[in-house]
Write a protein that holds these residues in place. Structure first.
Motif, short mmCIF file in Angstrom:
data_model
loop_
_atom_site.label_atom_id
_atom_site.label_comp_id
_atom_site.label_asym_id
_atom_site.label_seq_id
_atom_site.Cartn_x
_atom_site.Cartn_y
_atom_site.Cartn_z
N GLU A 101 2.92 10.45 -13.03
CA GLU A 101 1.87 10.50 -14.04
C GLU A 101 1.30 9.10 -14.24
OE1 GLU A 101 3.19 10.51 -18.33
OE2 GLU A 101 5.03 11.30 -17.40
N PRO A 102 0.10 9.00 -14.80
CA PRO A 102 -0.53 7.69 -14.96
C PRO A 102 0.36 6.70 -15.70
CG PRO A 102 -2.11 9.41 -15.40
CD PRO A 102 -0.78 10.10 -15.23
N GLY A 103 0.29 5.44 -15.26
CA GLY A 103 1.10 4.41 -15.87
C GLY A 103 0.76 3.05 -15.29
N ARG A 104 1.64 2.10 -15.51
CA ARG A 104 1.43 0.73 -15.03
C ARG A 104 2.35 0.48 -13.83
NH1 ARG A 104 2.29 -3.73 -19.41
NH2 ARG A 104 0.25 -2.93 -20.08
N ILE A 105 1.75 -0.02 -12.76
CA ILE A 105 2.49 -0.34 -11.54
C ILE A 105 2.42 -1.85 -11.34
CG2 ILE A 105 2.68 0.05 -9.06
CD1 ILE A 105 1.06 2.64 -9.47
N ASP A 153 8.90 -4.60 -7.26
CA ASP A 153 8.02 -3.49 -7.59
C ASP A 153 8.60 -2.70 -8.76
OD1 ASP A 153 6.54 -4.26 -5.41
OD2 ASP A 153 7.52 -2.83 -4.05
N SER A 154 7.73 -2.27 -9.66
CA SER A 154 8.18 -1.45 -10.79
C SER A 154 7.06 -0.52 -11.23
CB SER A 154 8.62 -2.34 -11.96
OG SER A 154 7.52 -3.07 -12.47
N TYR A 155 7.46 0.55 -11.89
CA TYR A 155 6.50 1.52 -12.41
C TYR A 155 6.99 2.03 -13.76
CZ TYR A 155 4.87 6.23 -13.40
OH TYR A 155 4.40 7.36 -14.04
N ILE A 156 6.10 2.16 -14.69
CA ILE A 156 6.43 2.75 -15.98
C ILE A 156 5.22 3.57 -16.44
CG2 ILE A 156 5.67 0.69 -17.24
CD1 ILE A 156 7.79 1.40 -19.37
N SER A 157 5.50 4.79 -16.87
CA SER A 157 4.41 5.65 -17.32
C SER A 157 3.87 5.15 -18.66
CB SER A 157 4.89 7.09 -17.45
OG SER A 157 5.85 7.20 -18.50
N TYR A 158 2.64 5.52 -18.98
CA TYR A 158 2.07 5.12 -20.26
C TYR A 158 2.84 5.74 -21.42
CZ TYR A 158 -1.96 3.21 -17.78
OH TYR A 158 -2.78 2.46 -16.96
N THR A 159 3.44 6.91 -21.19
CA THR A 159 4.23 7.56 -22.23
C THR A 159 5.43 6.69 -22.59
OG1 THR A 159 3.57 9.75 -21.43
CG2 THR A 159 5.51 9.63 -22.86
N ASN A 160 6.17 6.26 -21.57
CA ASN A 160 7.34 5.41 -21.82
C ASN A 160 6.93 4.02 -22.30
OD1 ASN A 160 9.10 7.46 -21.07
ND2 ASN A 160 9.11 6.81 -18.90
N LEU A 161 5.81 3.54 -21.85
CA LEU A 161 5.33 2.24 -22.28
C LEU A 161 5.00 2.25 -23.77
CD1 LEU A 161 4.59 -0.63 -21.37
CD2 LEU A 161 2.28 0.20 -20.89
N SER A 162 4.43 3.34 -24.23
CA SER A 162 4.11 3.48 -25.66
C SER A 162 5.38 3.52 -26.49
CB SER A 162 3.29 4.76 -25.88
OG SER A 162 2.05 4.68 -25.19
N LYS A 163 6.41 4.19 -25.96
CA LYS A 163 7.68 4.26 -26.68
C LYS A 163 8.32 2.88 -26.78
CE LYS A 163 8.77 9.04 -25.37
NZ LYS A 163 9.72 9.90 -24.62
N GLU A 164 8.25 2.11 -25.71
CA GLU A 164 8.82 0.76 -25.74
C GLU A 164 8.11 -0.12 -26.73
OE1 GLU A 164 8.93 -0.98 -21.90
OE2 GLU A 164 10.42 0.41 -21.08
N ILE A 209 0.82 -1.21 0.00
CA ILE A 209 0.00 0.00 0.00
C ILE A 209 0.86 1.27 0.00
CG2 ILE A 209 -1.67 1.34 1.32
CD1 ILE A 209 -2.82 -1.03 -0.19
N ALA A 210 1.92 1.27 0.81
CA ALA A 210 2.76 2.48 0.91
C ALA A 210 3.39 2.80 -0.44
CB ALA A 210 3.83 2.28 1.98
N TYR A 211 3.89 1.78 -1.13
CA TYR A 211 4.49 1.99 -2.46
C TYR A 211 3.44 2.47 -3.45
CZ TYR A 211 6.86 0.95 -6.88
OH TYR A 211 7.40 1.03 -8.15
N LEU A 212 2.28 1.86 -3.43
CA LEU A 212 1.21 2.24 -4.35
C LEU A 212 0.79 3.69 -4.12
CD1 LEU A 212 -0.94 1.58 -6.47
CD2 LEU A 212 -2.37 0.67 -4.63
N SER A 213 0.61 4.07 -2.87
CA SER A 213 0.21 5.45 -2.56
C SER A 213 1.24 6.46 -3.05
CB SER A 213 0.00 5.61 -1.05
OG SER A 213 -1.01 4.75 -0.58
#
Length: 253
Positions: free
Chosen positions: A228-232, A238-249, A217-221
């Motif tokens: 900015e919005p993305g995939r967690i 644990d990892s996070y990538i924004s939708y902008t970078n995900l689209s580029k990949e 929960i702490a990481y998610l919060s």
């Protein structure tokens, strides 16, 4: 000369003692008569019964479950038995408190477990998932605003047990973050049979498991509040990538 003894007169009980005993008997009979009349009169009955705090069960249902209704004896009711009867009949009720005001007024305060999510069934009905893991089928008039997460894809045979665990985990999530969650999809895999996908109103997609959720929960919060919005992804790592970078990949592949 022989002296003759004067015989003593027989003693008589005092009249006062007899009168006192008679008065006591009369008073006792009057008290018994008044008690009988009182307990047979409407003033000794419940004439104003109210249930407060109940949203998932109607007054009539609670009255039937408890045996408490208008006309019930006001003085000879077992509050503990009434509380136990209500809670045992309706698992979504957390506690019951009674308050009595003479003559004849009884107020029953009902505290229900908090709703943490809703599930839309295949037949279109909506169930409320509560913090204690129980579920309640909502009445039609209650299906107005679904301000809590909506559960989808939970028809899997293992889904019920996982859903119960999820409900208790959601109860520990901060209110602001819980309000941001719009949907929770059951998405089991070979590695994680309790994997879920969480979608937030702020635009995030979260992949985690029900068992890991309380510790993540702490990481998610932190991500939701600062990025900015993305995939967690919150699994063993644990990892996070924004939708902008995900689209580029995806474009580079």
């Amino acid at each position: 000369m022989q002296v003759r003894a004067i015989p003593t007169l027989p003693t008589q009980p005092p009249k006062k003692r007899r009168s006192t005993r008679l008065i006591c008997i009369i008073v006792l009979l009057c008290l018994v008569l008044l008690s009988v009349l009182f307990f047979r009169s409407p003033i000794s009955k419940v004439n104003d019964l109210r249930f407060v705090g109940n949203t998932m069960a109607a007054k009539e249902q609670l009255s039937e479950a408890s045996g408490l209704k208008s006309g019930s004896p006001y003085f000879f009711m077992s509050e503990e038995k009434i509380k136990e009867a209500i809670i045992s009949s309706y698992p979504f009720i957390q506690s019951v408190q009674m308050e009595k005001h003479f003559p004849g007024k009884v107020t029953v305060y009902v505290k229900e477990y908090e709703t943490v999510a809703y599930e839309l069934k295949s037949d279109g009905q909506v169930e409320a998932c509560l913090e204690n893991g129980s579920v309640v089928l909502l009445k039609q008039e209650k299906q107005l605003v679904l301000e809590k997460p909506l559960l989808t894809n939970w028809s899997d045979p293992n889904g019920d047990a996982v859903k119960k665990q999820l409900s208790t985990s959601l109860a520990a999530i901060p209110e602001g973050l819980l309000a941001d969650i719009s949907e929770i999809k059951y998405d089991p895999s070979d590695s994680f049979n309790d994997r879920i996908k969480i979608y937030t109103r702020s635009g995030f997609e979260v992949i985690t498991t029900v068992s890991m959720l309380p510790d993540k929960i702490a990481y998610l919060s932190g991500i939701v509040e600062t990025q900015e919005p993305g995939r967690i992804t919150m699994l063993q790592a644990d990892s996070y990538i924004s939708y902008t970078n995900l689209s580029k990949e995806n474009a580079d592949e």
